[in-house]
Design a protein around this motif. Structure first.
Motif, PDB file in Angstrom:
ATOM      1  N   LEU A 263       0.829  -1.207   0.000  1.00  0.00           N
ATOM      2  CA  LEU A 263       0.000   0.000   0.000  1.00  0.00           C
ATOM      3  C   LEU A 263       0.862   1.254   0.000  1.00  0.00           C
ATOM      4  O   LEU A 263       0.561   2.227  -0.712  1.00  0.00           O
ATOM      5  CB  LEU A 263      -0.926  -0.011   1.223  1.00  0.00           C
ATOM      6  CG  LEU A 263      -1.863   1.201   1.379  1.00  0.00           C
ATOM      7  CD1 LEU A 263      -2.763   1.344   0.169  1.00  0.00           C
ATOM      8  CD2 LEU A 263      -2.684   1.063   2.650  1.00  0.00           C
ATOM      9  N   ARG A 264       1.947   1.243   0.796  1.00  0.00           N
ATOM     10  CA  ARG A 264       2.849   2.396   0.822  1.00  0.00           C
ATOM     11  C   ARG A 264       3.480   2.628  -0.553  1.00  0.00           C
ATOM     12  O   ARG A 264       3.560   3.763  -1.027  1.00  0.00           O
ATOM     13  CB  ARG A 264       3.940   2.181   1.879  1.00  0.00           C
ATOM     14  CG  ARG A 264       3.495   2.489   3.303  1.00  0.00           C
ATOM     15  CD  ARG A 264       4.693   2.597   4.232  1.00  0.00           C
ATOM     16  NE  ARG A 264       5.284   1.289   4.482  1.00  0.00           N
ATOM     17  CZ  ARG A 264       4.962   0.508   5.498  1.00  0.00           C
ATOM     18  NH1 ARG A 264       4.039   0.917   6.364  1.00  0.00           N
ATOM     19  NH2 ARG A 264       5.530  -0.662   5.668  1.00  0.00           N
ATOM     20  N   LYS A 265       3.927   1.565  -1.204  1.00  0.00           N
ATOM     21  CA  LYS A 265       4.515   1.686  -2.542  1.00  0.00           C
ATOM     22  C   LYS A 265       3.499   2.197  -3.555  1.00  0.00           C
ATOM     23  O   LYS A 265       3.815   3.035  -4.408  1.00  0.00           O
ATOM     24  CB  LYS A 265       5.059   0.321  -2.992  1.00  0.00           C
ATOM     25  CG  LYS A 265       6.298  -0.138  -2.242  1.00  0.00           C
ATOM     26  CD  LYS A 265       6.790  -1.469  -2.793  1.00  0.00           C
ATOM     27  CE  LYS A 265       8.052  -1.935  -2.072  1.00  0.00           C
ATOM     28  NZ  LYS A 265       8.521  -3.259  -2.590  1.00  0.00           N
ATOM     29  N   PHE A 266       2.280   1.694  -3.437  1.00  0.00           N
ATOM     30  CA  PHE A 266       1.214   2.082  -4.371  1.00  0.00           C
ATOM     31  C   PHE A 266       0.880   3.573  -4.209  1.00  0.00           C
ATOM     32  O   PHE A 266       0.710   4.290  -5.190  1.00  0.00           O
ATOM     33  CB  PHE A 266      -0.031   1.234  -4.129  1.00  0.00           C
ATOM     34  CG  PHE A 266      -1.180   1.553  -5.034  1.00  0.00           C
ATOM     35  CD1 PHE A 266      -1.186   1.152  -6.366  1.00  0.00           C
ATOM     36  CD2 PHE A 266      -2.272   2.293  -4.550  1.00  0.00           C
ATOM     37  CE1 PHE A 266      -2.255   1.466  -7.191  1.00  0.00           C
ATOM     38  CE2 PHE A 266      -3.348   2.590  -5.371  1.00  0.00           C
ATOM     39  CZ  PHE A 266      -3.327   2.183  -6.698  1.00  0.00           C
ATOM     40  N   LEU A 267       0.821   4.036  -2.956  1.00  0.00           N
ATOM     41  CA  LEU A 267       0.524   5.447  -2.708  1.00  0.00           C
ATOM     42  C   LEU A 267       1.650   6.363  -3.202  1.00  0.00           C
ATOM     43  O   LEU A 267       1.383   7.462  -3.711  1.00  0.00           O
ATOM     44  CB  LEU A 267       0.295   5.658  -1.202  1.00  0.00           C
ATOM     45  CG  LEU A 267      -0.988   5.029  -0.623  1.00  0.00           C
ATOM     46  CD1 LEU A 267      -1.039   5.225   0.895  1.00  0.00           C
ATOM     47  CD2 LEU A 267      -2.236   5.602  -1.294  1.00  0.00           C
ATOM     48  N   LYS A 268       2.897   5.892  -3.064  1.00  0.00           N
ATOM     49  CA  LYS A 268       4.037   6.674  -3.577  1.00  0.00           C
ATOM     50  C   LYS A 268       3.946   6.825  -5.084  1.00  0.00           C
ATOM     51  O   LYS A 268       4.252   7.888  -5.639  1.00  0.00           O
ATOM     52  CB  LYS A 268       5.363   6.006  -3.185  1.00  0.00           C
ATOM     53  CG  LYS A 268       5.727   6.179  -1.708  1.00  0.00           C
ATOM     54  CD  LYS A 268       7.069   5.526  -1.419  1.00  0.00           C
ATOM     55  CE  LYS A 268       7.431   5.687   0.066  1.00  0.00           C
ATOM     56  NZ  LYS A 268       8.729   5.026   0.377  1.00  0.00           N
TER      57      LYS A 268
END
Length: 271
Positions: A263-268
């Motif tokens: 999720l963190r990678k996707f939001l970045k």
């Protein structure tokens, strides 16, 4: 529903989630989204407008869709349990056994079995004649409520319902229970506390979902029905048809480091 759609997007877009466990989770999220779309719109319309009318064919369609999705979830949860069994109890064989082809076959078989199994009830309902009362004492069209409205002879279908329900739901339930019995036995053999926690963390989220799903189904369909339990049954029905699909994304994401990282990678990427 947004949570389930987010899980689907994450599993598809993030390579680190391209594993059997997340493939089945993606299927479960898709199924949960379909379940919510089957029941929630009409239920909200009824609450907001006070108009609880639904056509006969609309009621039958809602019943078939909801029951088929519920049956599919029984099989899908069983496949997820089997996946966790292989990962924990047979780690050296896991990659070889749980390959892409088997995952697709198990997921496809779950969907097909769910919808074909409920077609038996659909055929029986289509043979009924409806000419009596038109009020359903529930917030969605359940088979028992539909049968009550029929003017036809009901003994046959009332006998067939529990028999076929058992045929289509007991096998996946047995697979689920057996998988977790072996999993728990295997975890208890691990000498270190850290090892036990690590092993249990890989299946704890799924175990919570299974417990909520089957727990509510047993209380609704197995526990003898009384006047006092009817109101409770409606509440429990809301739990497994509406609240559980909404809670599943939180249960899996909040207890899963890989999902949080994805999720963190996707939001970045999005920012």
């Amino acid at each position: 529903m947004a949570g389930n759609l987010l899980i689907i997007v994450l599993v598809i877009s993030e390579p680190q989630l391209h594993t059997p466990m997340y493939f089945f989770l993606c299927n479960l999220s898709c199924l949960d989204s379909c379940t919510v779309c089957t029941i929630l719109p009409k239920m909200l319309a009824c609450f907001l407008t006070g108009d609880g009318n639904i056509s006969l064919w609309g009621c039958i369609t809602q019943f078939y869709s909801c029951s088929s999705l519920t049956a599919t979830q029984c099989y899908l949860l069983a496949m997820m349990s089997y996946d966790r069994y292989l990962a924990i109890c047979k780690p050296l064989h896991y990659v070889y056994v749980m390959n892409t082809r088997l995952c697709i076959c198990l997921a496809t078989g779950s969907w097909i079995n769910g919808f074909i199994g409920m077609s038996v009830f659909l055929i029986l309902i289509l043979q009924l004649v409806f000419c009596g009362p038109k009020d359903i004492d529930h917030f969605f069209c359940e088979i028992a409520q539909i049968v009550k409205l029929s003017c036809s002879e009901k003994k046959t279908i009332e006998l067939v319902i529990p028999v076929f329900s058992s045929i289509f739901t007991l096998p996946p339930f047995i697979v689920t229970v057996a998988s977790y019995i072996f999993i728990i036995k295997n975890i208890m053999r691990i000498p270190s506390t850290t090892g036990k926690k690590k092993a249990f963390s890989t299946c704890s989220s799924h175990l919570i979902v299974v417990s909520i799903f089957y727990g509510t189904l047993v209380l609704i369909y197995v526990v003898p029905k009384t006047e006092k339990l009817r109101a409770l049954n409606k509440i429990l029905a809301v739990l497994y048809t509406v609240l559980t699909p909404l809670l599943n994304p939180m249960i899996y994401s909040l207890r899963n480091r890989e999902m949080k990282e994805a999720l963190r990678k996707f939001l970045k990427k999005c920012i």
